[in-house]
Design a protein around this motif. Structure first.
Motif, PDB file in Angstrom:
ATOM      1  N   ARG A  63       0.826  -0.909   0.417  1.00 39.49           N
ATOM      2  CA  ARG A  63       0.156   0.244   0.012  1.00 39.49           C
ATOM      3  C   ARG A  63       0.404   1.437  -0.066  1.00 39.49           C
ATOM      4  O   ARG A  63       2.065   1.650   0.961  1.00 39.49           O
ATOM      5  CB  ARG A  63      -0.882   0.239   1.166  1.00 39.49           C
ATOM      6  CG  ARG A  63      -2.256   0.640   0.778  1.00 39.49           C
ATOM      7  CD  ARG A  63      -2.209   2.226   1.722  1.00 39.49           C
ATOM      8  NE  ARG A  63      -3.138   3.159   1.712  1.00 39.49           N
ATOM      9  CZ  ARG A  63      -3.365   4.052   1.715  1.00 39.49           C
ATOM     10  NH1 ARG A  63      -1.946   5.148   2.179  1.00 39.49           N
ATOM     11  NH2 ARG A  63      -4.328   5.177   2.581  1.00 39.49           N
ATOM     12  N   SER A  66       0.960   7.228   2.567  1.00 37.97           N
ATOM     13  CA  SER A  66      -0.389   8.175   1.939  1.00 37.97           C
ATOM     14  C   SER A  66       0.208   9.898   1.607  1.00 37.97           C
ATOM     15  O   SER A  66      -0.595  10.011   0.547  1.00 37.97           O
ATOM     16  CB  SER A  66      -0.883   8.250   3.605  1.00 37.97           C
ATOM     17  OG  SER A  66      -1.421   6.995   3.927  1.00 37.97           O
ATOM     18  N   ALA A 199     -17.024   5.357  -0.890  1.00 38.79           N
ATOM     19  CA  ALA A 199     -16.088   5.049   0.057  1.00 38.79           C
ATOM     20  C   ALA A 199     -17.549   4.477   1.362  1.00 38.79           C
ATOM     21  O   ALA A 199     -17.347   3.527   1.761  1.00 38.79           O
ATOM     22  CB  ALA A 199     -14.504   5.195   0.769  1.00 38.79           C
ATOM     23  N   SER A 234     -10.526  -0.527   4.424  1.00 35.51           N
ATOM     24  CA  SER A 234      -9.217   0.061   4.158  1.00 35.51           C
ATOM     25  C   SER A 234      -8.549   0.109   5.594  1.00 35.51           C
ATOM     26  O   SER A 234      -7.503   1.127   5.588  1.00 35.51           O
ATOM     27  CB  SER A 234      -9.791   1.907   4.180  1.00 35.51           C
ATOM     28  OG  SER A 234     -10.048   2.315   5.646  1.00 35.51           O
ATOM     29  N   HIS A 259      -5.832  -6.395   6.133  1.00 35.53           N
ATOM     30  CA  HIS A 259      -5.788  -5.381   5.073  1.00 35.53           C
ATOM     31  C   HIS A 259      -6.078  -6.337   3.858  1.00 35.53           C
ATOM     32  O   HIS A 259      -4.868  -6.491   3.059  1.00 35.53           O
ATOM     33  CB  HIS A 259      -4.958  -4.288   5.721  1.00 35.53           C
ATOM     34  CG  HIS A 259      -5.269  -3.318   4.385  1.00 35.53           C
ATOM     35  ND1 HIS A 259      -4.461  -1.898   4.879  1.00 35.53           N
ATOM     36  CD2 HIS A 259      -5.694  -2.459   3.793  1.00 35.53           C
ATOM     37  CE1 HIS A 259      -4.549  -1.249   3.466  1.00 35.53           C
ATOM     38  NE2 HIS A 259      -5.876  -1.942   2.653  1.00 35.53           N
ATOM     39  N   GLU A 291     -12.400   1.567   1.719  1.00 30.12           N
ATOM     40  CA  GLU A 291     -11.147   1.829   0.539  1.00 30.12           C
ATOM     41  C   GLU A 291     -11.457   2.363  -0.503  1.00 30.12           C
ATOM     42  O   GLU A 291     -11.381   0.809  -0.943  1.00 30.12           O
ATOM     43  CB  GLU A 291      -9.814   1.954   1.147  1.00 30.12           C
ATOM     44  CG  GLU A 291      -8.876   2.882   0.848  1.00 30.12           C
ATOM     45  CD  GLU A 291      -7.476   2.333   0.645  1.00 30.12           C
ATOM     46  OE1 GLU A 291      -6.409   1.612   0.102  1.00 30.12           O
ATOM     47  OE2 GLU A 291      -6.687   2.733   1.842  1.00 30.12           O
ATOM     48  N   TYR A 295      -8.258   6.542  -0.811  1.00 25.97           N
ATOM     49  CA  TYR A 295      -9.261   7.801   0.282  1.00 25.97           C
ATOM     50  C   TYR A 295     -10.126   6.675   1.281  1.00 25.97           C
ATOM     51  O   TYR A 295     -11.045   5.642   0.039  1.00 25.97           O
ATOM     52  CB  TYR A 295     -10.045   8.403  -0.343  1.00 25.97           C
ATOM     53  CG  TYR A 295      -9.285   9.589  -0.764  1.00 25.97           C
ATOM     54  CD1 TYR A 295      -9.156  10.623   0.208  1.00 25.97           C
ATOM     55  CD2 TYR A 295      -8.911   9.456  -1.928  1.00 25.97           C
ATOM     56  CE1 TYR A 295      -8.750  11.885   0.059  1.00 25.97           C
ATOM     57  CE2 TYR A 295      -7.759  10.312  -2.925  1.00 25.97           C
ATOM     58  CZ  TYR A 295      -7.695  11.496  -1.315  1.00 25.97           C
ATOM     59  OH  TYR A 295      -6.967  12.813  -1.779  1.00 25.97           O
ATOM     60  N   GLY A 296     -10.000   6.405   1.923  1.00 24.24           N
ATOM     61  CA  GLY A 296     -11.075   5.169   3.204  1.00 24.24           C
ATOM     62  C   GLY A 296     -12.749   5.921   3.894  1.00 24.24           C
ATOM     63  O   GLY A 296     -12.532   7.596   3.801  1.00 24.24           O
ATOM     64  N   ASP A 368      -6.036   8.290   5.528  1.00 24.57           N
ATOM     65  CA  ASP A 368      -5.522   7.220   6.091  1.00 24.57           C
ATOM     66  C   ASP A 368      -7.104   7.447   6.844  1.00 24.57           C
ATOM     67  O   ASP A 368      -7.591   7.963   7.416  1.00 24.57           O
ATOM     68  CB  ASP A 368      -4.113   7.618   7.086  1.00 24.57           C
ATOM     69  CG  ASP A 368      -2.432   7.833   6.454  1.00 24.57           C
ATOM     70  OD1 ASP A 368      -2.763   6.614   5.971  1.00 24.57           O
ATOM     71  OD2 ASP A 368      -2.135   8.510   6.192  1.00 24.57           O
ATOM     72  N   THR A 369      -7.183   6.131   7.617  1.00 16.77           N
ATOM     73  CA  THR A 369      -7.913   6.068   8.889  1.00 16.77           C
ATOM     74  C   THR A 369      -7.552   7.029   9.444  1.00 16.77           C
ATOM     75  O   THR A 369      -9.587   8.144   9.865  1.00 16.77           O
ATOM     76  CB  THR A 369      -7.653   5.294   9.392  1.00 16.77           C
ATOM     77  OG1 THR A 369      -8.473   3.829   8.053  1.00 16.77           O
ATOM     78  CG2 THR A 369      -9.633   4.550  10.309  1.00 16.77           C
TER      79      THR A 369
END
Length: 464
Positions: A63, A66, A199, A234, A259, A291, A295-296, A368-369
């Motif tokens: 992943r 970010s 999302a 996400s 994940h 996600e 974008y989550g 990010d979350t």
């Protein structure tokens, strides 16, 4: 209820990351001007690298880092990205792949492919960084590199500044970029909001289906499989009856999934937890989100697994829901987020709130979350109430705090677990918009679990 979603993912415009770069460039130029510094040098970020599992050759799921994803949208590992502060031109540096890559992993893409795909001005190989940046720098002396270095206050980890062979030929600056870039990530463009909304939409739909199916399912693993079959988590989503477990101490009433990056290939690592079963009267707490294109979303629902709230469950749930709705209705520009946490003064001084809710009221959301930044633009609202012996027992035995507790009533809730209600909220010019659409009222939850359709005629709390 249908087993697959009818929602269509929005097209991701190429200019999304161009807009993000322009935002950061303009903010950086303004800062340099205000501090009487010259407008030259390069923003330089290093993307994520593929990692193997310990000493094996097994590649872990990749992943993108970010901040790098925010500026360039690159999905592949091993890249660097630069922005020329003087000209505004963007440059990607791709890894030079060996010929045998094509044997095992597919066609090697030409540099022109990445230039078109990610809408940048130029693309070179990573072994050309030194020569390219020196060639584009028109000032005397060593070229100046603004590198990313700063503390993530959620993890207490520092972002990694770019490193490459030949860095001694450059001047580096570590203090300016991180706060500017983090602040830019707070304020979402319309393109970003469309991705976050999708999302939320797909996550909300999956939460409803998982709740509809809960009565039919035997254990949390099955419940999560309903969710995963519809969305791409996400973050390490958690399906908990009481509270979270973790790798060092897996709770016998909670479990997590890996994940996942693809919906059509589900790769499971099962533990003995798959033998667990829901029990009549349990309250389930599901904190899960999808996600899409980095974008989550982050949504938590709490409900009785048998579909009917008891009087005690209703008491706690409605108290949390009242706080959830009150916060959303009060959110608007100018309202102090810290003030939203306040309680009765004497209890606040004794930190009684943390006994029942040992986390913040919410967090920023985006790539990010737990997104970084300052003033909240898209933020989660997630009040909760939990009955955790590790917190309650010391507080009830303490001379200064024992007086605040009704020990008899607390004893009644000893095995209750807890409730959390979490929605993703956009702060608008005039108030707020709840981007999450799931049943929240007890009557709606019980109706959904009995087979009623959703959405109903009711709308989510909004103050826009």
């Amino acid at each position: 209820m249908a087993s697959s979603s009818s929602l269509s993912p929005p097209k991701v415009p190429k200019e999304l990351y161009f807009i993000n770069r322009e935002k950061v460039l303009n903010s950086l130029r303004q800062h340099l001007t205000e501090t009487s510094r010259p407008l030259h040098g390069f923003v330089l970020l290093q993307g994520g690298e593929e990692q193997t599992r310990y000493c094996t050759d097994h590649l872990e799921l990749f992943r993108q880092e970010s901040y790098f994803a925010y500026l360039f949208g690159v999905r592949e590992p091993g890249f660097y990205g630069a922005i020329d502060i003087a000209t505004g031109k963007s440059i990607l540096f791709a890894p030079r792949l060996p010929p045998d890559y094509a044997v095992w992993l597919g066609k090697i893409k030409p540099l022109s492919y990445f230039q078109e795909k990610y809408m940048v001005n130029m693309v070179y190989y990573t072994d050309e960084i030194v020569g390219v940046l020196q060639g584009h720098y028109k000032e005397p002396g060593k070229p100046l590199l603004f590198l990313l270095h700063g503390l993530n206050t959620d993890s207490n980890n520092f972002s990694k500044p770019a490193q490459f062979e030949g860095m001694e030929k450059f001047e580096t600056e570590l203090n300016t970029l991180h706060p500017i870039l983090s602040e830019c990530r707070v304020f979402k463009s319309d393109h970003e909001l469309a991705l976050i909304q999708f999302a939320n939409d797909i996550s909300s739909e999956a939460h409803v289906e998982e709740r509809f199916k809960a009565i039919e399912l035997d254990n949390p693993m099955q419940t999560q499989s309903v969710y995963i079959s519809r969305v791409l988590p996400s973050f390490l989503s958690a399906c908990a009856v009481l509270h979270y477990g973790h790798a060092a101490a897996p709770n016998d009433r909670a479990w997590r999934t890996m994940h996942l990056r693809k919906m059509d290939v589900l790769c499971w690592k099962l533990s003995p937890l798959h033998n667990l079963t829901f029990e009549d009267g349990d309250m389930a707490l599901l904190d899960m989100g999808a996600e899409y294109q980095f974008y989550g979303s982050d949504i938590t629902c709490s409900f009785p697994v048998n579909g009917k709230f008891t009087s005690d469950q209703s008491l706690i749930y409605n108290a949390v829901l009242k706080a959830h709705n009150a916060v959303i209705n009060a959110m608007k520009p100018g309202v102090c987020w810290v003030d939203m946490h306040k309680n009765v003064d004497e209890m606040m001084a004794a930190r009684l709130g943390a006994v029942f809710m040992p986390h913040g009221l919410g967090h920023f959301l985006g790539i990010d979350t737990h997104d970084p930044g300052g003033y909240p633009k898209v933020i989660t609202v997630e009040p909760g109430c939990y009955f955790i012996d590790a917190l309650l027992v010391p507080a009830m035995e303490n001379e200064s705090t024992s007086k605040f507790f009704n020990h008899e009533v607390i004893g009644r809730f000893k095995d209750f677990g807890g409730v959390r209600i979490e929605s993703d909220v956009l702060v608008t010019a005039n108030g707020s918009k709840n981007m999450t659409s799931v049943p929240r009222e007890i009557s709606d939850i019980e109706a959904i679990m009995a087979g009623a359709p959703w959405p109903s005629n009711k709308t989510a709390p909004s103050n826009s």
